[in-house]
Design a protein around this motif. Structure first.
Motif, PDB file in Angstrom:
ATOM      1  N   PHE A 287      -7.218  11.122  -4.419  1.00  0.00           N
ATOM      2  CA  PHE A 287      -7.824  10.146  -3.517  1.00  0.00           C
ATOM      3  C   PHE A 287      -8.222  10.801  -2.191  1.00  0.00           C
ATOM      4  N   PRO A 288      -9.431  10.558  -1.646  1.00  0.00           N
ATOM      5  CA  PRO A 288     -10.466   9.585  -2.048  1.00  0.00           C
ATOM      6  C   PRO A 288     -11.557  10.190  -2.932  1.00  0.00           C
TER       7      PRO A 288
ATOM      8  N   ALA B  67       0.851  -1.202   0.000  1.00  0.00           N
ATOM      9  CA  ALA B  67       0.000   0.000   0.000  1.00  0.00           C
ATOM     10  C   ALA B  67       0.878   1.240   0.000  1.00  0.00           C
ATOM     11  N   SER B  68       0.969   1.884  -1.158  1.00  0.00           N
ATOM     12  CA  SER B  68       1.839   3.050  -1.321  1.00  0.00           C
ATOM     13  C   SER B  68       1.043   4.224  -1.862  1.00  0.00           C
TER      14      SER B  68
ATOM     15  N   THR C 214      -3.047  11.548   2.336  1.00  0.00           N
ATOM     16  CA  THR C 214      -1.624  11.617   2.041  1.00  0.00           C
ATOM     17  C   THR C 214      -0.929  10.630   2.965  1.00  0.00           C
ATOM     18  N   ALA C 215       0.394  10.543   2.908  1.00  0.00           N
ATOM     19  CA  ALA C 215       1.083   9.519   3.692  1.00  0.00           C
ATOM     20  C   ALA C 215       2.477   9.994   4.075  1.00  0.00           C
TER      21      ALA C 215
ATOM     22  N   SER D 125       2.308   5.468   6.538  1.00  0.00           N
ATOM     23  CA  SER D 125       1.201   5.795   7.440  1.00  0.00           C
ATOM     24  C   SER D 125       0.306   6.807   6.732  1.00  0.00           C
ATOM     25  N   PHE D 126      -0.957   6.468   6.592  1.00  0.00           N
ATOM     26  CA  PHE D 126      -1.895   7.321   5.857  1.00  0.00           C
ATOM     27  C   PHE D 126      -2.647   8.246   6.810  1.00  0.00           C
ATOM     28  N   PHE D 127      -2.824   9.502   6.391  1.00  0.00           N
ATOM     29  CA  PHE D 127      -3.574  10.480   7.177  1.00  0.00           C
ATOM     30  C   PHE D 127      -4.166  11.510   6.223  1.00  0.00           C
ATOM     31  N   LYS D 128      -5.197  12.196   6.677  1.00  0.00           N
ATOM     32  CA  LYS D 128      -5.850  13.212   5.845  1.00  0.00           C
ATOM     33  C   LYS D 128      -5.229  14.586   6.094  1.00  0.00           C
TER      34      LYS D 128
END
Length: 535
Positions: free
Chosen positions: A168-169, A54-55, A123-124, A137-140
């Motif tokens: 995304f999203p 997951a990138s 974003t990550a 690590s994904f965060f908005k």
């Protein structure tokens, strides 16, 4: 002398040619419900799309494919491509394209607008596991990204747009107009009408027209949304939809209007000016809790105030603010009064935000429109019948021998009390002993003790001016209570105070001249009666 200005009651009972309630502008958010947490993002990339890692690079891959699809769609269908500048009036830019599409008589995309806007997207950040393996690590976060505006003309809804973010999203927006929908449905049903700039001026069959307006609900809007989502190029495809990754709609801003058209437009402006004056100085409140049907405590966050704006065309706009929402009241096209509850956050009215709850929101917003008009009707129709005034202004004995204390007009404590009651006139949840005591003490300008407030509440209740809400320590005004409170306050503030200060330099010259004439005649009668002046 000035021409007589109609009151609200006179206008509604004898001069209202058309009274229509309808959804006006509707602004929706679109979002994919199961892409709102980081674990859902990982499940989409790994479980659904089948990528082993997951990138955030996958976001760009999907986004580039979407951008190409939109460009190809515009090229293949000869759709104008408009790049919006910073601060551009998008609707004004697109107006000519929408009109051109409408002239064809067929539903279609009028133009595609492109803008760079801040959106809440995924974003990550890169990190490592305990074994040194890279991970994301994904965060908005708010990021400036590309957004596409599909401006369209629909055979059922008329002009509108669907906005889709290219990152995304893929959040989006939908804008439509309920009045435009109602006009097209009325035309199809054979109902004759003439239009206002955004509404109806006349109608051959008002009852049928109201039935048409009442039909616009979440189901109709959902059909519109689904119809266009199947026609537009989108970042998600049918396989994604089958797996549950598809857009749902929630309410971002909904305007619920009531439009009352006058049969004599010449009365409109004077009526509206008088209406505004009547609803600003009752009890001289600086902030007004409007009738949104919601409980308001001292710690309730938000804005509660009334403001007046002068428009460029000379009109007046009355705004009553409640939390994030407001009620607007203004003169429309010089011949109609528009009351509009603008709900920016559905929870302000105790409603959920998802589109299926639109009917509940509309019911509550229409009640707000009705209650503010009822309050204005009472405010301008407070002339009391002699028995009602006499029962309140003088003590009385009931059939059981119980004594009802009077509320004597002119008594400073009574005038402060009725002024405080006017201050609570628009409080949907009533008032408490403590709340009313604070207001009364402020208007009285002197000490006002709890036992005095208890006695005054008893006087108000026995005179039938207030009633206690069941199961609570809160009170609300009765219809007689509203009339008497407004009558006392109006007569005192608008008649007695100006008259008693008529000999002052700031008083109007006409009033000072009239007072001097009365004084001269009284002095003449006293002289003829040989009554000397008191030393």
């Amino acid at each position: 002398m000035n021409a007589k200005v109609l009151t609200v009651s006179e206008l509604l009972d004898g001069h209202a040619a058309l009274d229509i309630q309808c959804l006006d502008r509707i602004y929706l958010n679109t979002y994919v419900p199961i892409l709102q947490t980081s674990s859902q993002v990982v499940a989409f990339l790994n479980g659904h799309l089948g990528f082993p890692f997951a990138s955030p690079a996958l976001f760009n891959k999907i986004g580039q494919r979407f951008r190409k699809a939109v460009a190809d769609y515009a090229k293949n269908n000869s759709i104008p491509w408009i790049v919006f500048g910073k601060g551009a009036d998008k609707l004004a830019v697109m107006a000519e394209h929408i009109q051109r599409q409408a002239a064809t008589g067929c539903s279609g995309i009028a133009a595609i607008g492109v803008a760079q806007e801040f959106q809440r997207v995924w974003t990550a950040s890169e990190g490592q596991t305990s074994t040194g393996t890279p991970r994301w690590s994904f965060f908005k976060a708010d990021r400036r990204v590309t957004c596409y505006y599909f401006y369209l003309w629909d055979d059922d809804f008329g002009p509108g747009f669907i906005k889709v973010c290219a990152y995304f999203p893929y959040p989006g927006k939908v804008w439509i107009n309920g009045h435009e929908w109602a006009k097209r449905q009325a035309t199809k049903a054979g109902i004759g009408f003439t239009a206002l700039s955004n509404g109806f001026a006349t109608c051959d069959d008002p009852d049928r027209l109201q039935e048409v307006c009442d039909r616009l609900g979440p189901g109709t809007i959902q059909v519109f949304l689904e119809r266009w989502l199947t026609r537009l190029p989108l970042p998600l495809d049918q396989a994604d939809r089958d797996a549950g990754y598809w857009w749902e709609a929630s309410m971002r801003q909904v305007k619920v209007s009531r439009t009352i058209v006058f049969d004599a437009p010449r009365h409109a402006r004077g009526f509206f000016e008088a209406l505004i004056v009547d609803n600003l100085d009752l009890g001289r409140p600086h902030n007004v809790e409007i009738i949104f049907g919601r409980k308001v405590r001292r710690d309730t966050p938000g804005t509660f105030r009334t403001a007046i704006d002068r428009r460029d065309n000379g009109g007046v706009l009355l705004n009553v603010f409640y939390k994030h929402s407001r009620i607007k009241q203004y003169l429309k096209d010089g011949r109609a009064m528009r009351i509009e509850t603008v709900v920016n956050t559905p929870r302000d009215l105790g409603c959920h935000a998802r589109l299926p709850h639109l009917d509940d929101l509309q019911t509550k917003a229409r009640a707000c429109n009705r209650r503010i008009l009822e309050a204005e009707r009472v405010g301008q129709g407070c002339v009391l019948a002699a028995p009602a005034f006499e029962r309140t202004a003088h003590p009385s004995i009931d059939t059981t021998g119980g004594r009802t204390p009077a509320l004597r007009f002119g008594d400073p404590r009574v005038m402060a009390l009725t002024g405080a009651l006017c201050h609570t006139l628009l409080a949907a949840t009533g008032f408490t002993n403590k709340h009313l005591r604070v207001l009364t003490a402020g208007l009285l300008g002197s000490d006002y003790r709890p036992n005095q407030m208890t006695y005054d509440l008893r006087r108000l209740r026995l005179n039938g001016l207030i009633r206690r809400l069941p199961g609570s320590n809160r009170y609300t005004l009765t219809p007689d209570g509203i009339r008497i409170a407004i009558f006392y306050t109006k007569v005192y503030n608008r008649l007695l105070i100006p008259l008693t200060s008529a000999d002052q330099a700031q008083a109007p010259p006409e009033l000072r001249a009239a007072l001097a004439t009365i004084t001269r005649h009284v002095d003449d009668y006293a002289s003829h009666a040989r009554l000397p002046r008191a030393a």
